[in-house]
Design a protein around this motif. Sequence first.
Motif, short mmCIF file in Angstrom:
data_model
loop_
_atom_site.label_atom_id
_atom_site.label_comp_id
_atom_site.label_asym_id
_atom_site.label_seq_id
_atom_site.Cartn_x
_atom_site.Cartn_y
_atom_site.Cartn_z
N GLY A 173 -4.90 1.70 8.43
CA GLY A 173 -3.76 1.92 9.32
C GLY A 173 -2.47 2.11 8.55
O GLY A 173 -1.65 2.97 8.90
N ALA A 174 -2.28 1.33 7.49
CA ALA A 174 -1.07 1.47 6.69
C ALA A 174 -1.00 2.83 6.03
O ALA A 174 0.08 3.43 5.92
CB ALA A 174 -1.01 0.36 5.64
N ILE A 175 -2.14 3.33 5.60
CA ILE A 175 -2.16 4.65 4.95
C ILE A 175 -1.91 5.76 5.96
O ILE A 175 -1.16 6.70 5.71
CB ILE A 175 -3.51 4.86 4.23
N VAL A 176 -2.54 5.64 7.14
CA VAL A 176 -2.38 6.67 8.16
C VAL A 176 -0.96 6.70 8.71
O VAL A 176 -0.38 7.77 8.90
CB VAL A 176 -3.40 6.44 9.30
N VAL A 177 -0.38 5.51 8.93
CA VAL A 177 0.94 5.45 9.56
C VAL A 177 2.06 5.60 8.55
O VAL A 177 2.92 6.47 8.67
CB VAL A 177 1.10 4.12 10.33
N GLY A 178 2.06 4.73 7.52
CA GLY A 178 3.20 4.70 6.63
C GLY A 178 3.00 5.41 5.31
O GLY A 178 3.95 5.59 4.55
N GLY A 179 1.76 5.79 5.02
CA GLY A 179 1.50 6.37 3.72
C GLY A 179 1.24 7.85 3.72
O GLY A 179 0.69 8.40 2.77
N GLY A 180 1.62 8.52 4.83
CA GLY A 180 1.37 9.95 4.89
C GLY A 180 -0.10 10.27 4.99
O GLY A 180 -0.65 11.00 4.16
N GLY A 181 -0.76 9.69 6.00
CA GLY A 181 -2.21 9.84 6.14
C GLY A 181 -2.66 11.29 6.17
O GLY A 181 -3.69 11.65 5.59
N THR A 182 -1.87 12.14 6.84
CA THR A 182 -2.24 13.55 6.92
C THR A 182 -2.29 14.18 5.53
O THR A 182 -3.25 14.87 5.17
CB THR A 182 -1.24 14.30 7.81
N SER A 183 -1.26 13.93 4.73
CA SER A 183 -1.24 14.52 3.39
C SER A 183 -2.30 13.90 2.49
O SER A 183 -2.86 14.58 1.62
CB SER A 183 0.15 14.33 2.77
N VAL A 184 -2.60 12.61 2.68
CA VAL A 184 -3.63 11.97 1.87
C VAL A 184 -5.00 12.58 2.17
O VAL A 184 -5.79 12.86 1.26
CB VAL A 184 -3.64 10.45 2.11
N ILE A 185 -5.28 12.79 3.45
CA ILE A 185 -6.56 13.40 3.83
C ILE A 185 -6.67 14.81 3.23
O ILE A 185 -7.71 15.19 2.68
CB ILE A 185 -6.71 13.44 5.35
N LYS A 186 -5.59 15.57 3.33
CA LYS A 186 -5.61 16.92 2.75
C LYS A 186 -5.82 16.85 1.24
O LYS A 186 -6.58 17.65 0.66
CB LYS A 186 -4.30 17.64 3.06
N LEU A 235 0.83 -1.20 0.00
CA LEU A 235 0.00 0.00 0.00
C LEU A 235 0.86 1.26 0.00
O LEU A 235 0.56 2.23 -0.70
CB LEU A 235 -0.93 -0.02 1.22
N THR A 236 1.92 1.23 0.79
CA THR A 236 2.80 2.39 0.84
C THR A 236 3.51 2.61 -0.49
O THR A 236 3.71 3.75 -0.93
CB THR A 236 3.83 2.21 1.97
N SER A 237 3.91 1.52 -1.13
CA SER A 237 4.59 1.66 -2.43
C SER A 237 3.67 2.29 -3.46
O SER A 237 4.10 3.12 -4.26
CB SER A 237 5.08 0.30 -2.91
N LEU A 238 2.40 1.92 -3.44
CA LEU A 238 1.45 2.53 -4.37
C LEU A 238 1.30 4.02 -4.09
O LEU A 238 1.27 4.84 -5.02
CB LEU A 238 0.09 1.84 -4.25
N LEU A 239 1.18 4.38 -2.81
CA LEU A 239 1.05 5.79 -2.47
C LEU A 239 2.30 6.57 -2.88
O LEU A 239 2.22 7.71 -3.38
CB LEU A 239 0.82 5.93 -0.96
N THR A 240 3.46 5.98 -2.69
CA THR A 240 4.70 6.65 -3.04
C THR A 240 4.86 6.83 -4.55
O THR A 240 5.21 7.90 -5.04
CB THR A 240 5.90 5.87 -2.49
#
Length: 1010
Positions: free
Chosen positions: A413-426, A375-380
């Motif tokens: 949880g993976a998105i919030v912790v390792g995927g920059g959850g704050t920036s994703v929400i924004k 999941l983190t690799s996809l976000l990155t």
Amino acid sequence: MLPLFGDENRRKINLGGSSSVSTLSAITDQAKARRIERTEQKRKNDSAIRIQAWWRAVSAIRAAKADMRRTFESDIEGLTGLRCIVLIGMDQEVLGKWSQTIIAKGEGSLFSPALGPHRQSWLVLIRQIYLLLLRSIAASPKSPNAVAHLKIMNMLVSTDVVTRNIGAQGRDVATDILVYVLKRGFYPLLSEAIRSITAHDRGEIVDIAASFTNDAYAESLAALVSKILTIPLLPNRLPLPSLTQLSSHLPLASFALLAFSLDNITITDKIHLVANLMAFTPPRYAVLPAAALTSYLNLLTCLFDSLPPEAFEESSKRSASAAAAASADADSDDESRPVVSVVSSFTAASPPAALPTLDARTLKRLATLVTPTHLTSLLTVTQKHPDATRRALFCMFLALEGIWPGKTSTILGAIVVGGGGTSVIKELWRGSVRRANATSILREFQRERFVPRTSLTRRSPPLLFLADLYAHALLTMGDDEFFGTSAQVGGSPSTPRNPMSLDELTVFSRLLLDVAFGLYQGPVDSDGDTNMTGTTGPKGVRYTWEELKEAVHAPQITGWCPLRSTSDLSWKRHCKTYRSFMTLALTAIPIVRFEEQQISSGNARAVTTRQIARLAPRLGILHNIPFSIPFSTRVQVFRSFIYSDAMARRQLDDTYGHRLNIIVRRENIAQDGFDRLRDADLKGRIGITFIDKFGEEECRELTGGGVFKEFFTSLCKEVFDTDRGLWLANKKNELYPNPHTYAVESHNLNWYRFIGRIIGKAMYEGILVDIAFAGFFLAKWLGKQSFLDDLASLDPELYNGLIFLKHYAGNPEDLSLNFAVAVEDFGVTKTIDLIPNGSNVAVTKENRLQYIYLVSHYRLSKQIKQQSEAFFEGLSEIIDHKWLKMFNQQELQILIGGTDSPVDLEDLQGNTQYGGIFDANHATIISFWRVVHSFDQEQRRALLRFVTSCSRPPLLGFKELVPNFAIRDAGSDELRLPTSSTCLPRYQSEKVLRAKLLQAITSNAGFDLS
């Protein structure tokens, strides 16, 4: 002379001149038999002729084939030999000899007939031979000629090979061969061959499949996906070079063409397709162009949406889905699912089709979908791509939650912790959702069929995913972080703040509320379902209307606006939904009450929130988005429900004379009340008789009078005394059940049940109780979960420690924490695992949010689970749970103990009853009100506590006070203090009245209230 032919067929003529009936019958039977005999003889002759003809044909064919074989052997490589192969057909010996000869002499011998004037004839023949070779492999996969066949097939479809041998037209020739074989079942045969031949030979045949997957062969794409990529464990069947070849040649950019071609693929094939894609594609994420990655994500979304929920789960874990759907309205206490999300409770509207039993290797490959690394690799990777790719990713995440609800916590949880959850929400809010409007989103939700992903991709899925992701983030977000009131939390100067400002939350809340309200008013079909995501999968599998309603209002009831900012409701003034409902609120009360009666009458089984929303839309709004309606209106609805129930009860009492009279000793009120009322019908009338310390009987009075109020007040004072061991108080003096093992003994659980009945009786009668309950305990009344911010009121030190852990910049493993908590009970400390073998599972950066949630969940919910359930069991015997769902925790507290608003003396005076010689114009009464109006708010509250035992006024005004405020004549003795349900002496001096009244209300003693 003997006849030349036999006379057995000669007609026999009787010239006797007479016959009997029996003789005639015999003659008829003989004629019939001879006719049947002749017919059979003719059939035999015809059959013999056909057999002879067939044999002659077979002999001729054999002879012709023998001639053709001889001709073939004389010109194996030439055009004549090719014609002979086509005419002979499926002959393993001939095909094998041709293939071996071509391989032996090289690729030039294969294409030499195409170099002369007979190229077109060669092309016609070679296409048919290509199919014969493939059918030969499928029929005899272990044939020694299979490898030679495969090599020739590879030559014929390789653009480079064909061009090298016949010139610039090679690409067109290869394309022509492809189109021909595709229309004649090429990929089904190829799939059969891959499943049958040995692992070594599969490499050759996969190279054939890969060579077809370029832009020139777009027609092969659907067949390649449906027939080849759906082969179970395809990567395990291939040698590594072929695996790399196939992976590198997959035309991911063309996968957009497949979104509408999934209907004919079975559920099993779709699951294996996903598993195979997870083997081929992730290693290429970093090098994929934006178009290819977007198409790939869209394909995954369509696949997920078209599969039944839990399709990726192990077979042993699927059985719980039906039970989960049945209890969708309940608050789960299962720590294995630590995060409740919007989509995690989504289930199929009807039982899904039978799901296949999956191989352990397939399950392992599918599991990579939800790993934090994937999941983190996809976000990155997608950060550098256009917005369309990011939107496709968020749609895929939402669909993944729907197909695998058990992994929702892991995904978010993976998105919030390792995927920059704050920036994703924004990003979701500012890039996709902020410009949306409720009308356009509702229009998308109400589409019956999927249309090309245009506005749908831009609005609806991002909105739902944002709601889900933000609700998840709130679970471990403290109030300091939510409001951004602290510059430094947990020792870190750069602590992440709430990704959305309060102003943005106001707008977001307004949007969600408008959408939720529109969905409750929206049309549903006979099953109450809609295929929101518009996939081509089974109707109703993805989301039902009720699930969509939950999705858009869940973040608001999870813990934020307006629950976290009840003092700032300015957002309502701008909300068109709120304004439109305000005009209907009061007139809707009779309709809502009628809907509630329709739901309750004649229905023995429990009705879920979703069923209520479908059968009674106005009641559904009250239960699911109550904050869209003014609190005072909801209180009126609540009182109307109780009134209807009470009227029905009172009619029963009048008919059968139901009345409960109990005797209570003043020195033993709690125990006597428990013994006599623990199983009594508290909705009925109750007569109270006090026995004083001398054993003498005092006056009796029914429910609603001063005696009952005195009994009730004294009873609550005793049972909620923290010294009894059943309740504890936090620093705000708010009560919650004692979590120690002593409190879960059966006798004490019976006390909790009894206390719940008593509180239910108070709410039923409108009696205010001066008791404050902790917010996390009140959440249990509503079936809601408690969150990290609730822990601050229970254990501030633990709360601060968890906040420190959440924002700790170092390695959490340095803190030596594990998934266990130490609990002290009567001086003995024991360790409780939060997860199986939790004592041996270290808290890391990746799992610390799960640890924070589990610790909070244990302290706020698990430790008091049995006590809360016993209390609520008693409460629900008096107050229907559906009635309470109209309120949040703070509003429940107001229902129990009244509002903190100033005491409105005008309202109190207008709802006061007078007794004896008193009336509103009596001089003593005029002086009394003049004195009371001179009191400050603290003195007014003291007066209210003195009279009603509760210092807070009723929410709907003093007309709702039970019993009503009354002032009675207590005689002319001015030395007496005001007593007995506001029995007021006839003081002649206003100064004396003021002094006596202040002495009475500040002496910490209540009225006798008899």
